[in-house]
Design an enzyme around this catalytic site. Structure first.
Site: not given
Ligand SMILES: NC(=O)c1ccc[n+]([C@@H]2O[C@H](COP(=O)([O-])OP(=O)(O)OC[C@H]3O[C@@H](n4cnc5c(N)ncnc54)[C@H](O)[C@@H]3O)[C@@H](O)[C@H]2O)c1
Ligand SMILES: C[C@@H](O)[C@H](N)C(=O)O
Length: 374
Positions: A64, A91, A196, A200, A226
């Site tokens: 989170g 964290r 990755y 997924k 995002i």
């Molecule tokens: N941000 C994007 O552009 C985007 C796009 C597509 C999908 N997603 C998906 O959305 C979700 C959230 O994305 P985000 O951008 O917030 O990711 P992020 O990388 O910013 O955050 C991921 C979090 O996971 C935590 N983490 C890592 N290892 C862990 C463990 N062992 N136990 C618990 N937590 C752990 C990290 O500390 C981090 O805070 C992810 O599953 C990502 O694949 C994100």
């Molecule tokens: C697209 C998405 O999964 C993420 N922001 C990445 O670039 O890896």
């Protein structure tokens, strides 16, 4: 596998004792029995806790403290009450997050700890955000495999065992070079070339399998890249589209690590989080599938820079290509077909490129004037 054999035996016994003749298909019986795919003994008695329609869900968000979790917690807390949404991560939270609502340590690789959290807090919805994103995943494949695949297995088992509604985000990264790219439909060839993406696709398939096999209420959206103002991305290929705002405002310059004509699907964070809440609240019978594309806009670095330059004409953008990120981006869709999400549960985005840029600049306040003046 021994676990599956035990489950089959339990299911058969339950089927025989409930229906006598045992003539219903096994899959139907399995769906009706809320047993766990892990830690099931043949003499276990299964029951699920029932909640009244008016009860708010009790939500746990894993991972989170990344780019998306804090914003989602804020949205869900507004809807369901502060104490009904627990943020978790491995964290240390900044004090603003720590004081804004419940926060708990949770490592998704620790199954027992996860189960304790779910039981002690009577969790009913789980939003599973923990992951290593595309670029950091390629830099550390072993850790990405562990967090994104082993961690997901823990989450699936906990969710099935405790009858949770489970949201796992997927991504444009779940597609690969052999997928249709403009647009990518919900169902097509998926052969991603990153750990990755592979993890997924695995999550999509495992979630849907658990839904059919154990009746897990699994819901999944494939997010585009995002873009957010008050949280930084965690090491992905689309990160440039956030960084450009920070650098533009701080220095009036930006060096992009993708080629100027690299087109990718993108979305403003508010749309992404609202979509997540909407699909979680959608009645199950409106969902004709469990993994949906969602789309908003699609642009190249050059187009984003031009939109920014309308408000910050002095912004200088140069390009220094990162070959790893570029190869990843070139294998991803340029556009998403999200017609099923729009048809089934009424998905509609609010932000296109001009609104995105305006909103991002507004979030940074009057700082653009500094760049104009310098
Ligand atoms: N941000 C994007 O552009 C985007 C796009 C597509 C999908 N997603 C998906 O959305 C979700 C959230 O994305 P985000 O951008 O917030 O990711 P992020 O990388 O910013 O955050 C991921 C979090 O996971 C935590 N983490 C890592 N290892 C862990 C463990 N062992 N136990 C618990 N937590 C752990 C990290 O500390 C981090 O805070 C992810 O599953 C990502 O694949 C994100
Ligand atoms: C697209 C998405 O999964 C993420 N922001 C990445 O670039 O890896």
């Amino acid at each position: 596998m021994p676990v599956i054999r035990t489950l089959t035996k339990v299911a058969k016994q339950a089927l025989l004792s409930t229906h006598g003749c045992g003539c219903q298909p096994l899959t139907v019986a399995v769906r009706k029995i809320s047993f766990s795919p892990r830690q099931v003994t043949s003499d276990a008695s299964f029951h699920s806790v029932s909640f009244s329609e008016t009860d708010h869900p009790k939500v746990l968000i894993t991972g989170g403290l990344g780019q998306l979790g804090v914003g989602l917690a804020k949205l869900l807390r507004k809807r369901f009450g502060k104490n009904n949404v627990i943020l978790s991560d491995i964290r240390k939270p900044p004090s603003s997050v720590f004081h804004s609502g419940p926060f708990i340590y949770s490592d998704i690789l620790d199954y027992k700890n996860l189960r304790e959290i779910v039981v002690n807090n009577r969790i009913t919805w789980l939003v599973h955000y923990s992951a290593l994103l595309s670029a950091v995943g390629e830099a550390n494949v072993a850790l990405a495999r562990s967090v994104n695949i082993t961690g997901l297995h823990n989450i699936l088992d906990i969710a099935a065992e405790h009858g949770l509604r489970l949201f796992v985000p997927s991504t444009i990264g779940a597609f690969g070079p052999s997928s249709p790219r403009d647009p990518a439909p919900d169902l097509c060839v998926q052969r991603p070339r990153t750990i990755y993406g592979v993890s997924k696709v695995h999550a999509e398939l495992m979630g849907e399998y658990y839904q059919h096999r154990y009746g897990l209420d699994f819901r999944c959206l494939r997010y585009p890249g995002i873009i957010s103002a008050d949280s930084m991305p965690g090491g992905g290929t689309t990160d440039y589209a956030v960084q450009i705002f920070h650098d533009a405002i701080k220095t009036g310059k930006f060096e992009c690590n993708l080629k100027p004509d690299t087109r990718l699907p993108m979305m403003y964070i508010d749309d992404c989080l609202r979509a997540t809440l909407e699909v979680m609240e959608a009645p199950a019978d409106t969902l004709s599938m469990r993994t949906y594309n969602i789309n908003a806009m699609s642009f190249t670095p050059e187009e984003l820079a031009q939109e920014l330059q309308k408000q910050m004409p002095e912004l200088e953008v140069t390009y220094d290509i990162d070959p790893v990120r570029q190869a990843i981006a070139d294998s991803w869709p340029m556009n998403f077909d999200d017609s099923n999400a729009r048809k089934d549960w009424g998905w509609k985005h609010d932000y296109d490129l001009p609104e995105l840029v305006q909103t991002m600049l507004n979030s940074f306040g009057a700082d653009t004037r500094m760049v104009h003046a310098s």
